[in-house]
Design an enzyme around this catalytic site. Structure first.
Site, PDB file in Angstrom:
ATOM      1  N   LYS A 151       0.879  -1.175   0.000  1.00  0.00           N
ATOM      2  CA  LYS A 151       0.000   0.000   0.000  1.00  0.00           C
ATOM      3  C   LYS A 151       0.915   1.223   0.000  1.00  0.00           C
ATOM      4  CE  LYS A 151      -4.424   1.155   2.135  1.00  0.00           C
ATOM      5  NZ  LYS A 151      -5.173   1.411   0.909  1.00  0.00           N
ATOM      6  N   GLU A 184      -9.309  -5.748  -9.148  1.00  0.00           N
ATOM      7  CA  GLU A 184     -10.027  -5.052  -8.077  1.00  0.00           C
ATOM      8  C   GLU A 184     -10.467  -3.701  -8.605  1.00  0.00           C
ATOM      9  OE1 GLU A 184      -7.343  -4.232  -4.775  1.00  0.00           O
ATOM     10  OE2 GLU A 184      -5.686  -3.854  -6.144  1.00  0.00           O
TER      11      GLU A 184
END
Ligand code: PMP
Length: 286
Positions: A151, A184
Site C-alpha cells: 500500500k 479489483e
C-alpha cells in the site's frame, strides 16, 4: 476546532503539521500508508492494518521508526484528541527528506503521520440503490513491477483508472490485471455472487489483500456460504447474480451496473444486503 495531526510523536494543529518539500513521499511517492476506521471508539482490526503497514514497509525496505504498540497508542490518542469515536484514520510513513537523487538510502528521517477525520466515499443513495461502475482500460500494475500488496504512496495506477471512471460518469472503475482477469477496483476489492456462492479474485490476481475482504469472507462462511478465490473475467461479472465492493472507507457497497449493463436484476441482491448488514453489525459489536 482545527484537527490535531500526530506527526513524529507530536500532536499539532493541521496548519502546523508539515513536512519538507524534499520529502521523498512528495518527490517520488516513496512511502506507504494505511486507511483504518474506528467504530464506537474502537479501531476495527487494528492488528491486521498494522501488520499490513509493516509488511508494506518491509517490502520497500523502509524502517518504521516506532513500534506497533507505539503506533496503536498514537492512533487512539489522535482519535481521542479529535473527539472521533467513529473516525477514519490515515497512517502515512514516508522515507523522509534526502538529496534530489533517487537513492532511497540518502534519507534517514522517516516521517510518521496520523490523520484522524471523517470520510464518506459515496452518498447514502448508492448504498441503498447500488453503484454503477465501468471497466477501466488502465490495467492494474503488474505485480512484478509494483506489487499491489504494497500500500504505497504511489497510487497513480489507481488514480488513472479513477479518472476513467469519473470521466465516464461512473463513481468507480473495475481494473483488470495484465492477463485480462478481474483484479479489483481503484480503492476496493470486488465480490460476485452466483447461485448463492461468493467469488472474489485470488491474491495472485495482483490485488491488495483487503482487511474488509477478509472480514466479508469470514461473515459469508458464518452463514454457510462458500467464497471461492478464483480467477474471474469480465464475463463472470456480466453473468453474476450480484456484485459488491469492499473497503475500509467504502465498507460494503452494492454494484448494480457495469459498462452500462445491469448485473442480475439491476438492484442490490439479497446476499449483498445480508453481508452488508452483517458487516455493520460486526464493526459495531466487535
Ligand atoms: N484495494 C485497494 C487498491 C485499496 O486501496 C483498498 C483500500 N482502500 C482496498 C482494496 C480495500 O482494502 P481494505 O478493506 O483493507 O480497506
Amino acid at each position: 476546532m482545527s484537527r490535531q495531526i500526530w506527526i513524529n510523536g507530536k500532536l499539532l494543529p493541521k496548519e502546523q503539521a508539515t513536512i519538507s518539500v524534499f520529502d521523498r513521499g512528495l518527490l517520488y511517492g516513496d512511502g506507504i500508508f494505511e486507511g483504518i476506521r474506528s467504530y464506537n471508539g474502537k479501531v476495527f482490526r487494528m492488528r491486521e492494518h498494522l501488520d499490513r503497514l509493516w509488511d508494506s514497509a518491509r517490502a520497500v525496505a523502509l524502517e518504521i521508526p516506532i513500534s506497533k504498540e507505539e503506533m496503536d497508542k498514537a492512533i487512539y490518542e489522535t482519535l481521542q484528541v479529535n473527539d472521533l469515536p467513529d473516525g477514519y484514520i490515515r497512517l502515512i510513513v514516508t522515507r523522509g527528506a534526502g538529496t534530489l537523487g533517487l537513492d532511497p538510502f540518502s534519507a534517514s528521517n522517516p516521517q510518521v503521520i496520523i490523520i484522524a477525520d471523517t470520510i464518506s466515499l459515496y452518498p447514502a443513495e448508492f448504498y441503498e440503490n447500488g453503484l454503477e461502475i465501468v471497466t477501466a482500460s488502465t490495467i492494474r500494475n503488474h505485480p512484478a513491477a509494483l506489487n499491489a500488496r504494497i500500500k504505497s504512496l504511489n497510487y497513480l495506477n489507481n488514480i488513472m483508472a479513477k479518472v476513467e471512471a469519473i470521466t465516464a460518469g461512473a463513481k468507480e472503475a473495475l481494473m483488470l490485471n495484465h492477463t485480462g482477469e478481474v483484479a479489483e477496483c481503484t480503492g476496493d476489492n470486488i465480490f460476485l455472487v452466483k447461485n448463492n456462492t461468493l467469488y472474489t479474485p485470488p491474491m495472485s490476481a495482483g490485488i491488495l489483500g483487503g482487511v474488509t475482504r477478509d472480514a466479508v469472507m469470514e461473515l459469508a462462511a458464518a452463514t454457510g456460504r462458500e467464497t471461492r478465490e478464483t480467477a474471474l473475467t469480465r464475463h463472470d461479472v456480466y453473468v453474476a447474480d450480484e456484485c459488491f465492493l469492499t473497503g475500509t472507507a467504502a465498507e460494503v457497497i452494492p454494484v448494480v451496473k457495469i459498462d452500462s449493463r445491469a448485473i442480475g436484476v439491476g438492484k442490490p441482491g439479497p446476499v449483498t444486503l445480508d453481508i452488508k448488514e452483517r458487516f455493520h453489525k460486526l464493526v459495531r459489536e466487535q
